[in-house]
Design a protein around this motif. Structure first.
Motif, PDB file in Angstrom:
ATOM      1  N   ASN A  90     -85.844   7.905  58.197  1.00 18.12           N
ATOM      2  CA  ASN A  90     -85.166   9.013  58.875  1.00 18.12           C
ATOM      3  C   ASN A  90     -85.156  10.256  58.006  1.00 18.12           C
ATOM      4  N   LEU A  91     -84.955  10.023  56.715  1.00 15.30           N
ATOM      5  CA  LEU A  91     -84.903  11.145  55.776  1.00 15.30           C
ATOM      6  C   LEU A  91     -86.259  11.843  55.727  1.00 15.30           C
ATOM      7  N   LEU A  97     -77.656  18.133  51.927  1.00 11.87           N
ATOM      8  CA  LEU A  97     -78.339  16.858  52.157  1.00 11.87           C
ATOM      9  C   LEU A  97     -77.680  15.734  51.355  1.00 11.87           C
ATOM     10  N   ARG A 157     -88.530  11.858  58.075  1.00 10.21           N
ATOM     11  CA  ARG A 157     -88.731  12.573  59.352  1.00 10.21           C
ATOM     12  C   ARG A 157     -87.998  13.911  59.353  1.00 10.21           C
ATOM     13  N   ALA A 158     -86.770  13.863  58.851  1.00 14.35           N
ATOM     14  CA  ALA A 158     -85.985  15.100  58.793  1.00 14.35           C
ATOM     15  C   ALA A 158     -86.638  16.099  57.839  1.00 14.35           C
ATOM     16  N   GLU A 189     -89.584  17.816  59.367  1.00 13.41           N
ATOM     17  CA  GLU A 189     -89.156  18.887  60.277  1.00 13.41           C
ATOM     18  C   GLU A 189     -88.720  20.118  59.500  1.00 13.41           C
ATOM     19  N   ARG A 190     -87.986  19.884  58.417  1.00 12.94           N
ATOM     20  CA  ARG A 190     -87.534  21.016  57.590  1.00 12.94           C
ATOM     21  C   ARG A 190     -88.727  21.741  56.974  1.00 12.94           C
ATOM     22  N   TRP A 208     -74.831  13.969  52.730  1.00 12.09           N
ATOM     23  CA  TRP A 208     -75.201  12.941  53.702  1.00 12.09           C
ATOM     24  C   TRP A 208     -75.820  11.735  53.034  1.00 12.09           C
ATOM     25  N   ARG A 209     -76.612  11.987  52.052  1.00 13.16           N
ATOM     26  CA  ARG A 209     -77.296  10.920  51.327  1.00 13.16           C
ATOM     27  C   ARG A 209     -77.034  11.094  49.843  1.00 13.16           C
TER      28      ARG A 209
END
Lengths: 335, 338
Positions: free
Chosen positions: B2-3, B152, B5-6, B9-10, B155-156
């Motif tokens: 997921n990270l 970020l 993928r994000a 996108e960034r 979140w992580r």
């Protein structure tokens, strides 16, 4: 109630390239229990943000012990990170992303269902503006978006650093209502701010930090009560005579421009009795309760004296310390 | 996952990345357009004439080589024709020449894919190296500076995972762009050669050689990307990477080289990163060593050149990139994010 945040003896100093040392947090303690809306107060540069950053693993503490939701932080913070929503100062977002896309990106990064994005936008009142680019948002809208990002995880603990920054009065009121509703739903909220009136309205508990040290903590009403000087505002027809009578009765009286401030008495009926017996009828008799601002201003001067004990809860104000929030340079103070 | 993928996108949403891609397309378009405009399909007469000239040029090379051998063997006198020949006639041997004249050399205004593919590829690789370095530096530099990384990490809260995901995503993204761009670029020029010029002699050796340059170029692009990322991560700013490269170029490649020459240091090229980059990209780089022939006896051939091959060059590049990247991760792991 179980502890959601525990900080004991947190110390952090920053070194400059020139070799100077700035003590940011100096043996600070904090306890936030489940279900509280806990206000975290301090003047600019007092160590609030450093404390929150250390708690969230963004800066390395020099000493002390911290835990979040029962897990030592920052070592085991990843275990509970999914239950902690946080904003630290004003987070920056991509200007060319929409609010929705910004949150969707974070949701993906954090493994949160994208369906939460709409809910979070709804909670902060940005649902209708979610399709607009962030660069078109006002400061207050960006702040709401930041809060929405913290709410995405459906957190058990919400840490908000200056959430009211940039909000207009209506926005501040909405933020207040939001925090109340979150607390009512079982979310523990730690909110740092220097808007003292807001904290007094929202929070049930408060911790005040000054120069990296805790200067007060407890329930808001208890902290206020601890600084109650038992003074009353008195308006009377013949103030000069009233002063003589009250002083003769052993009370302390200060003549204000329009009224008298009478201290050294806990029962207001004593004042009305002393004056009434001499035919002076009291026009107004109002207890002077301390508000959070006065307590804050009184206490935040205490931390500038390194010789004082680390924790100076309910400290006696130092002469000349009241309102002294200007000189915040603590370079050279030893940890 | 997921990270990553994000992060993809960034990365793709960054204005700077989009700008660099537009510049890449523009540079590619301009090169292709000017090539197309300056080339024409040669007619049969032009081709026949060029082939004849190429044959003649090859014969000339052979006869020069033979004349050198004749003089060396005493069959001709030194001043008989007034020509100069090297002491070692093998230098003139057509069989040892890097390449022999071909018809394309005698077709002015005709684009030959076989002849131009390699320099065109070098140009693209140079652009992609710049692209990778700048994108790598700005990706982490801007994120560190703006608080994106902090956001970020809330979140992580796993620093190495977050930085690793960023670097991995960046390298993957740059590799995909580089592969697609270079394949599209070469295919376009191949089509131009086929339709508005000459394809040239596209033997198996040609494709193998071009493929090797392509592969080495892609590795260089990834190394430059990682270096840009690592320096910007160490310095917290995009400008740190730009400043470090500018400082290195001025202080060491120019100033250092000058000082080394003044003190008559031996083989200063080996101390220059540019030498290793050139050796890696071309497979081998040759440099002059003034002291190599100092003790040689008169009459004995001494070329005075030494080679830097791709193996040691790659090792140096990997060590520098690996060192910087490891340092960036080590510093980021302990750094205060304020």
């Amino acid at each position: 109630m179980s502890a959601v945040i525990e900080i004991e003896g947190l110390r952090k100093s920053f070194r400059s390239l020139r070799g100077g040392k700035r003590v940011a947090v100096d043996g600070f303690d904090l306890l936030v229990e489940e279900g509280q809306i806990h206000g975290f107060l301090g003047p600019n540069g007092s160590g609030k943000t450093t404390t929150l950053r250390a708690l969230l693993g963004l800066v390395r503490a020099d000493g002390g012990r911290m835990s979040v939701l029962g897990e030592p932080s920052p070592e085991l913070l990843p275990r509970v990170a999914g239950q902690v929503g946080a904003i630290v100062e004003s987070p920056q977002f991509f200007g060319n992303f929409t609010g929705y896309r910004t949150l969707r990106l974070l949701a993906r990064a954090g493994g949160v269902p994208v369906s939460r994005v709409d809910e979070a936008l709804d909670l902060v009142g940005l649902r209708d503006r979610g399709d607009e680019r962030v660069k078109g948002y006002s400061l207050g809208m960006k702040q709401r978006l930041a809060v929405a990002s913290a709410l995405l995880k459906d957190p058990r603990l919400l840490i908000l650093d200056e959430p009211a920054n940039g909000l207009d009065p209506a926005g501040i009121r909405e933020m207040r209502d939001l925090m109340r509703s979150l607390a009512a739903s079982g979310v523990t909220v730690l909110v740092s701010s220097h808007i003292l009136g807001e904290i007094q309205l929202i929070c049930d508990h408060v911790t005040i930090i000054s120069r990296g040290r805790r200067v007060a903590t407890g329930r808001v009403d208890e902290v206020l009560a601890g600084h109650d000087r038992h003074e009353f505002l008195v308006r009377v027809a013949e103030p000069e005579r009233a002063v003589e009578l009250l002083r003769a009765a052993g009370l302390m009286v200060v003549v204000d421009a329009e009224a008298l401030v009478v201290g050294g008495v806990t029962d207001s009926t004593v004042i009305s009795r002393v004056l009434g017996e001499q035919g002076l009828w009291v026009g107004e008799l109002t207890p002077l309760r301390p508000d959070l601002e006065s307590v804050f201003l009184e206490l935040t001067g205490a931390g500038e004296h390194p010789s004082l004990p680390r924790q100076v809860d309910h400290a006696t104000p130092l002469p000349g310390a009241e309102g002294d929030l200007i000189d915040l340079d603590v370079r050279g103070v030893d940890a | 996952m997921n990270l990553v993928r994000a992060e993809v996108e960034r990365l793709s949403a960054r204005r700077f990345v989009q700008l660099m891609v537009v510049l890449l397309v523009l540079a590619f378009g301009v090169t292709a357009a000017t090539t197309l405009a300056g080339s024409h399909k040669p007619n049969a007469d032009e081709v026949a004439s060029a082939r004849a000239k190429a044959v003649e040029a090859r014969r000339g090379m052979e006869s020069t080589h033979q004349a050198c051998l004749d003089r060396q063997n005493g069959l001709t006198q030194p001043d008989e024709r007034g020509d100069w020949y090297p002491a070692d006639c093998s230098e003139l041997d057509p069989l040892r020449a890097e390449r022999l004249p071909v018809a394309a050399d005698f077709l002015p205004g005709v684009f030959s894919f076989a002849k131009e593919a390699r320099p065109l590829l070098y140009f693209l690789i140079a652009f992609l190296v710049l692209f990778g370095f700048l994108v790598g530096a700005s990706y982490i530099g801007a994120d560190l500076n703006s608080g994106g990384v902090v956001n970020l990490l809330l979140w992580r809260p796993r620093r190495l995972t977050v930085l690793g995901a960023k670097l991995g995503t960046l390298l993957g993204g740059v590799l995909v762009v580089s592969v697609l761009a270079s394949l599209f670029y070469l295919a376009t020029f191949w089509v131009i050669g086929q339709t508005a010029g000459l394809a040239g002699r596209l033997s198996g050796d040609f494709w193998r050689s071009l493929g090797a340059v392509h592969g080495r170029g892609l590795v260089l692009v990834l190394l430059a990307t990682a270096v840009g990322f690592a320096i910007a991560a160490l310095g917290r700013h995009t400008s740190a990477a730009l400043g470090a490269v500018a400082a290195y170029a001025v202080v060491w490649e120019l100033g250092g080289r000058l000082v080394l020459e003044i003190v008559d240091a031996r083989r200063p090229d080996l101390l220059m990163l540019s030498s290793h980059i050139g050796a890696w990209l071309t497979g081998e780089a040759r440099f002059w060593d003034s002291q190599l022939c100092a003790g040689s006896r008169p009459g004995v051939t001494c070329e005075g050149f030494y080679s830097l091959t791709w193996g040691p060059a790659l090792l140096v590049l990997l060590l520098i990139t690996g060192g910087l990247t490891a340092a960036a991760f080590a510093v980021f792991r302990r750094r205060d994010l304020v």
